[in-house]
Write a protein that holds these residues in place. Sequence first.
Motif, short mmCIF file in Angstrom:
data_model
loop_
_atom_site.label_atom_id
_atom_site.label_comp_id
_atom_site.label_asym_id
_atom_site.label_seq_id
_atom_site.Cartn_x
_atom_site.Cartn_y
_atom_site.Cartn_z
N PRO A 159 49.72 52.48 7.85
CA PRO A 159 50.78 52.37 6.84
C PRO A 159 50.26 52.59 5.42
CG PRO A 159 50.11 50.20 7.58
CD PRO A 159 49.39 51.19 8.45
N MET A 160 51.18 52.85 4.52
CA MET A 160 50.84 52.92 3.10
C MET A 160 50.22 51.59 2.68
SD MET A 160 53.36 53.78 -0.13
CE MET A 160 54.25 52.22 -0.04
N ALA A 161 49.24 51.67 1.78
CA ALA A 161 48.56 50.45 1.34
C ALA A 161 48.52 50.39 -0.18
CB ALA A 161 47.14 50.42 1.90
N ARG A 162 48.43 49.16 -0.68
CA ARG A 162 48.23 48.94 -2.12
C ARG A 162 47.01 48.07 -2.31
NH1 ARG A 162 48.62 45.27 -6.11
NH2 ARG A 162 49.18 46.04 -8.21
N SER A 163 46.10 48.51 -3.16
CA SER A 163 44.88 47.75 -3.43
C SER A 163 45.10 46.76 -4.56
CB SER A 163 43.75 48.72 -3.80
OG SER A 163 42.64 48.00 -4.31
N PRO A 164 44.66 45.51 -4.40
CA PRO A 164 44.79 44.52 -5.48
C PRO A 164 43.56 44.48 -6.39
CG PRO A 164 44.05 43.44 -3.50
CD PRO A 164 44.19 44.89 -3.15
N LEU A 165 42.56 45.33 -6.11
CA LEU A 165 41.28 45.21 -6.80
C LEU A 165 41.37 45.58 -8.29
CD1 LEU A 165 38.83 46.84 -4.22
CD2 LEU A 165 39.33 44.41 -4.54
N ASP A 166 40.64 44.84 -9.10
CA ASP A 166 40.43 45.22 -10.49
C ASP A 166 39.11 46.00 -10.53
OD1 ASP A 166 40.03 45.55 -13.19
OD2 ASP A 166 39.73 43.41 -13.63
N LEU A 167 39.19 47.28 -10.76
CA LEU A 167 38.01 48.14 -10.67
C LEU A 167 37.54 48.59 -12.05
CD1 LEU A 167 38.93 50.21 -7.50
CD2 LEU A 167 37.24 48.38 -7.71
N THR A 168 37.69 47.74 -13.03
CA THR A 168 37.13 48.05 -14.34
C THR A 168 35.63 48.25 -14.21
OG1 THR A 168 38.82 46.73 -15.43
CG2 THR A 168 36.84 47.23 -16.71
N VAL A 169 35.10 49.29 -14.85
CA VAL A 169 33.68 49.62 -14.74
C VAL A 169 32.85 48.47 -15.29
CG1 VAL A 169 31.87 51.17 -15.56
CG2 VAL A 169 34.07 52.09 -14.82
N ALA A 213 40.62 67.75 -0.66
CA ALA A 213 40.02 67.16 0.54
C ALA A 213 39.54 65.73 0.25
CB ALA A 213 38.87 68.03 1.03
N PHE A 214 38.92 65.53 -0.91
CA PHE A 214 38.50 64.18 -1.27
C PHE A 214 39.71 63.26 -1.39
CE2 PHE A 214 38.34 61.13 -4.79
CZ PHE A 214 37.46 60.20 -4.25
N ASN A 215 40.77 63.75 -2.05
CA ASN A 215 41.94 62.90 -2.25
C ASN A 215 42.52 62.44 -0.92
OD1 ASN A 215 41.61 63.30 -4.99
ND2 ASN A 215 43.22 64.83 -5.16
N ARG A 216 42.48 63.31 0.11
CA ARG A 216 43.01 62.94 1.42
C ARG A 216 42.10 61.93 2.11
NH1 ARG A 216 48.00 64.08 0.17
NH2 ARG A 216 48.28 66.27 -0.43
N ILE A 217 40.80 62.06 1.93
CA ILE A 217 39.87 61.06 2.46
C ILE A 217 40.07 59.72 1.75
CG2 ILE A 217 37.43 60.43 2.62
CD1 ILE A 217 38.18 62.54 4.65
N TYR A 218 40.25 59.77 0.44
CA TYR A 218 40.54 58.56 -0.35
C TYR A 218 41.79 57.87 0.19
CZ TYR A 218 41.85 55.94 -4.66
OH TYR A 218 42.20 54.99 -5.58
N GLU A 219 42.79 58.65 0.55
CA GLU A 219 44.04 58.09 1.07
C GLU A 219 43.85 57.50 2.46
OE1 GLU A 219 46.53 61.25 -1.67
OE2 GLU A 219 46.38 61.59 0.50
N PHE A 220 43.01 58.13 3.28
CA PHE A 220 42.71 57.58 4.60
C PHE A 220 41.96 56.25 4.49
CE2 PHE A 220 39.24 57.49 7.90
CZ PHE A 220 40.00 56.89 8.90
N LEU A 221 40.99 56.20 3.60
CA LEU A 221 40.20 54.98 3.46
C LEU A 221 40.98 53.86 2.79
CD1 LEU A 221 36.82 56.59 2.37
CD2 LEU A 221 37.26 55.44 4.54
N GLY A 222 41.73 54.22 1.76
CA GLY A 222 42.37 53.21 0.92
C GLY A 222 41.40 52.72 -0.13
N GLU A 267 48.20 52.32 -11.35
CA GLU A 267 49.02 51.78 -10.27
C GLU A 267 49.23 52.81 -9.16
OE1 GLU A 267 50.95 48.95 -8.07
OE2 GLU A 267 49.76 48.69 -9.89
N GLU A 268 49.44 54.06 -9.52
CA GLU A 268 49.60 55.10 -8.50
C GLU A 268 48.34 55.27 -7.68
OE1 GLU A 268 52.96 58.04 -10.51
OE2 GLU A 268 50.88 58.12 -11.21
N ASN A 269 47.18 55.15 -8.31
CA ASN A 269 45.92 55.27 -7.57
C ASN A 269 45.62 54.05 -6.71
OD1 ASN A 269 44.67 57.88 -8.02
ND2 ASN A 269 44.57 57.30 -10.19
N ARG A 270 46.23 52.92 -7.03
CA ARG A 270 46.09 51.75 -6.15
C ARG A 270 46.78 52.01 -4.79
NH1 ARG A 270 44.81 46.70 -8.51
NH2 ARG A 270 44.86 46.64 -10.80
N HIS A 271 47.83 52.81 -4.81
CA HIS A 271 48.61 53.07 -3.61
C HIS A 271 48.04 54.28 -2.87
CE1 HIS A 271 51.53 50.46 -5.65
NE2 HIS A 271 52.13 50.34 -4.47
#
Length: 415
Positions: free
Chosen positions: A212-222, A152-161, A190-194
């Motif tokens: 539409p499908m989206a790709r995030s350009p963010l660098d999310l290093t902690v 369920a979280f993964n689907r919400i993650y995909e909705f939000l991007g 890379e797969e999690n960016r999409h």
Amino acid sequence: MGRLGVFLWLFLILIGCEPKPKNSPLLTEIFQSAGEKIPEVVTNPENFRIQIIYTQIDRKKDQSPVFTTHTFRLDTTRYFYPASTVKFPAAVLALDKLTRYASLGISKDSKVSIGTGFSGMTPVFNDSSSQSGDASIGHYIKKILVSSDDDAFNRIYEFLGQKYLNERLWELGFSDVRISHRLSTPLSVEENRHTNPIQFYDDQGRRMLEQPMARSPLDLTVNTDGTLLGTAYISKGERVSNPMDFSKKNFYHLVEQQRFLRQIIFPETAPKNKRLYLKKKDYEFLYQWMSTLPRESQYPTYDDYSKYYDGYCKFFMVGDSKDQLSDHIRIFNKVGWAYGFLIDNAYIIDTLNGVEFFLSAVIYANSNDTLNDGIYDYDSIALPFLAKLGKAVYNYDLKRERSIRPDFSRFIVNK
């Protein structure tokens, strides 16, 4: 000096000789009053990476809250894996994002289908656990809040991007948080960016929106230190005798966890330019499902109490037993557990006695210091500690004098 006296003396020596981080004298007093009911982990908090935030709540005449916060070993720069606690802000932001689509007739109950378009993606066409058999954002939120469902979280993650999810949290003032990946699925950075394409449909099956499908350009290093954890870890069935690197994992420290929860429970306390686009009905929906126990839930339904007992996702007070929570105590929270970390972030109320407080805590219970081996000390150490901590704080707060009784009417939603 008796055994309990030695315990307390050793505890005071250990916490007293460490200049950093500071500890609240009140929490020390609560530990002492609980005596041996608090496990020995408080005498060696460094090994267990314990952090605690206890916030007292007093009401003014107009019922607005006044917060007084007490902490134990709080350190926002010290990394811990937040596990499923990241699901809560994602669930809230899903409702926040949906308000922007209201003019299209889209709501949390609208049917969704989820497509694919990049490696690692999986589709969704329905959800047999919902009353209609359809998948929807609202139903995913229910499953997140009642049973901490990973899919369920993964689907919400995909909705939000990934990009929107993080930038919206930063915009709201939660600048340290990093939510960079789905849960319980071994995908690459890379797969999690999409994130997947998503379609919304009305009751007649007509498509209202295609995201539409989206790709995030963010660098999310902690953005903190200490992201190398453990002395070894398991990778693809093999033992690696080095610390595990969490620098590309999710990050959500305890201060931001409790502050986000406060903003949901008392939205009026947030600065006007940092408020969510939520309506009254959205908050009522959150309050209902945040506090719903698995045995109270219908669609989704959890019939097996031996698995989905009251403490399954309520670690404070009842997490160490199969006991039922008293009817007059409600817990609005989100827990997480993974890699030996156990976390609970809760607003707890007692409607009979007029008690309310926030309590957030994390503990690391992994005696072999090996990550990803599935061998952790949750049942023997972590759950008993959080349950007894919750009871100790509740018993203290129960006796605390309040000049104005809190009005809980907006939190008690018919199940």
